[in-house]
Design a protein around this motif. Sequence first.
Motif, short mmCIF file in Angstrom:
data_model
loop_
_atom_site.label_atom_id
_atom_site.label_comp_id
_atom_site.label_asym_id
_atom_site.label_seq_id
_atom_site.Cartn_x
_atom_site.Cartn_y
_atom_site.Cartn_z
N LYS A 142 31.81 -11.81 -14.85
CA LYS A 142 31.70 -13.05 -15.41
C LYS A 142 30.59 -12.93 -16.58
O LYS A 142 30.67 -13.33 -17.60
CB LYS A 142 31.31 -14.05 -14.61
N SER A 143 29.40 -11.96 -16.56
CA SER A 143 28.27 -11.97 -17.32
C SER A 143 28.89 -11.07 -18.56
O SER A 143 28.19 -11.25 -19.70
CB SER A 143 27.31 -10.95 -16.53
N GLU A 144 29.95 -10.40 -18.54
CA GLU A 144 30.49 -9.84 -19.66
C GLU A 144 31.53 -10.57 -20.55
O GLU A 144 31.74 -10.27 -21.60
CB GLU A 144 31.50 -8.63 -19.11
N LEU A 145 31.74 -11.99 -19.99
CA LEU A 145 32.45 -12.91 -20.85
C LEU A 145 31.74 -13.01 -22.26
O LEU A 145 30.44 -13.27 -22.25
CB LEU A 145 32.65 -14.34 -20.38
N GLN A 146 32.34 -12.83 -23.42
CA GLN A 146 31.89 -13.22 -24.51
C GLN A 146 32.36 -14.47 -25.31
O GLN A 146 31.68 -14.65 -26.44
CB GLN A 146 32.20 -12.16 -25.69
N TYR A 147 33.03 -15.23 -24.61
CA TYR A 147 33.37 -16.72 -25.27
C TYR A 147 32.37 -17.39 -24.49
O TYR A 147 32.76 -17.96 -23.31
CB TYR A 147 34.66 -16.92 -24.97
N ASN A 148 31.43 -17.93 -25.11
CA ASN A 148 30.35 -18.91 -24.70
C ASN A 148 30.93 -20.05 -23.90
O ASN A 148 30.44 -20.48 -22.73
CB ASN A 148 29.37 -19.22 -25.59
N PHE A 149 31.92 -20.59 -24.58
CA PHE A 149 32.40 -21.94 -23.91
C PHE A 149 33.15 -21.57 -22.56
O PHE A 149 32.87 -22.34 -21.83
CB PHE A 149 33.70 -22.48 -25.04
N MET A 150 33.74 -20.45 -22.51
CA MET A 150 34.29 -20.13 -21.14
C MET A 150 33.28 -19.83 -20.12
O MET A 150 33.46 -20.25 -19.09
CB MET A 150 35.49 -18.88 -21.41
N ARG A 151 32.32 -18.76 -20.48
CA ARG A 151 31.30 -18.86 -19.63
C ARG A 151 30.59 -19.91 -19.15
O ARG A 151 30.24 -20.06 -17.89
CB ARG A 151 30.13 -17.68 -20.46
N ASP A 152 30.26 -20.91 -19.96
CA ASP A 152 29.50 -21.98 -19.76
C ASP A 152 30.46 -22.88 -18.70
O ASP A 152 29.83 -23.48 -17.72
CB ASP A 152 29.06 -22.79 -20.92
N GLY A 153 31.75 -23.02 -19.14
CA GLY A 153 32.70 -23.79 -18.30
C GLY A 153 32.92 -23.25 -16.92
O GLY A 153 32.75 -23.99 -16.12
N VAL A 154 32.80 -21.95 -16.79
CA VAL A 154 33.01 -21.16 -15.48
C VAL A 154 31.54 -21.64 -14.86
O VAL A 154 31.73 -21.72 -13.64
CB VAL A 154 33.40 -19.69 -15.63
N LYS A 155 30.66 -21.44 -15.48
CA LYS A 155 29.35 -21.72 -14.69
C LYS A 155 29.18 -22.99 -14.19
O LYS A 155 28.97 -23.29 -13.06
CB LYS A 155 28.10 -21.35 -15.57
N LEU A 156 29.70 -24.20 -15.05
CA LEU A 156 29.76 -25.39 -14.59
C LEU A 156 30.62 -25.80 -13.42
O LEU A 156 30.51 -26.54 -12.56
CB LEU A 156 29.99 -26.53 -15.77
N GLN A 157 31.72 -25.09 -13.55
CA GLN A 157 32.97 -25.31 -12.25
C GLN A 157 32.27 -24.58 -11.17
O GLN A 157 32.44 -25.26 -10.09
CB GLN A 157 34.06 -24.64 -13.01
N ASP A 158 31.62 -23.40 -11.32
CA ASP A 158 31.02 -22.80 -10.18
C ASP A 158 30.10 -23.90 -9.56
O ASP A 158 30.08 -24.00 -8.18
CB ASP A 158 30.59 -21.60 -10.33
N ILE A 159 29.30 -24.40 -10.03
CA ILE A 159 28.15 -25.30 -9.83
C ILE A 159 28.86 -26.53 -9.06
O ILE A 159 28.46 -26.81 -7.95
CB ILE A 159 27.45 -25.91 -10.66
N GLU A 160 29.89 -27.07 -9.75
CA GLU A 160 30.56 -28.29 -8.98
C GLU A 160 31.34 -27.84 -7.76
O GLU A 160 31.19 -28.60 -6.84
CB GLU A 160 31.52 -28.83 -10.20
N TRP A 161 31.86 -26.73 -7.60
CA TRP A 161 32.43 -26.27 -6.55
C TRP A 161 31.65 -26.03 -5.37
O TRP A 161 32.18 -26.32 -4.09
CB TRP A 161 33.39 -25.22 -6.76
N LYS A 162 30.35 -25.80 -5.69
CA LYS A 162 29.51 -25.59 -4.53
C LYS A 162 28.81 -26.77 -4.07
O LYS A 162 28.01 -26.84 -3.24
CB LYS A 162 28.40 -24.33 -5.20
N LYS A 163 28.93 -27.72 -4.81
CA LYS A 163 28.32 -28.99 -4.19
C LYS A 163 28.69 -29.71 -2.81
O LYS A 163 29.77 -29.37 -2.58
CB LYS A 163 28.40 -30.40 -5.21
#
Length: 163
Positions: A142-163
Amino acid sequence: QLVAFEKRQLIQLSAAAGRNVAPFQKWASENDIKVGGVQVSSTNYGGLGLVASTVLSSNDIVVQVPSQLVLDVTSPNDGNKDVLALFRDEQVYRSLPWFAQLSLQLNALDKGLIYGGLPKKPWLDALPRKFDTPIHWPESTKSELQYNFMRDGVKLQDIEWKK
């Protein structure tokens, strides 16, 4: 309802490439699923998808599914009664996030623990058994993603799923 995209735009179905879709298509037809302007076809993305077979206009309905075939997890006080019956305390099921409720419904259908009103085996057989999407990738990938929008979206989704 599914809103159509521009001609040749692919809508990824959750199915493995090369899987025989004839049983699924027969089942869909027998269960009054209406399809217009699209067909199930192999895609360049490694699976099956809906591919436009004609010019589609904005807001065209391309797939219409009868409500009794829908797995609903959006109505908080109207849980799947068959799945609720699997729990001693139905509040456990009701307290789960929507994606966990959906996962339980799919697994219970797949394992034959619930019937769901209509036979859904051809549809279930068309679903993948594993996913390769960014949310499931290791952190190092995931840290190698170079598309900021995708990286940020995946991070937000991961946080939401762990709630």
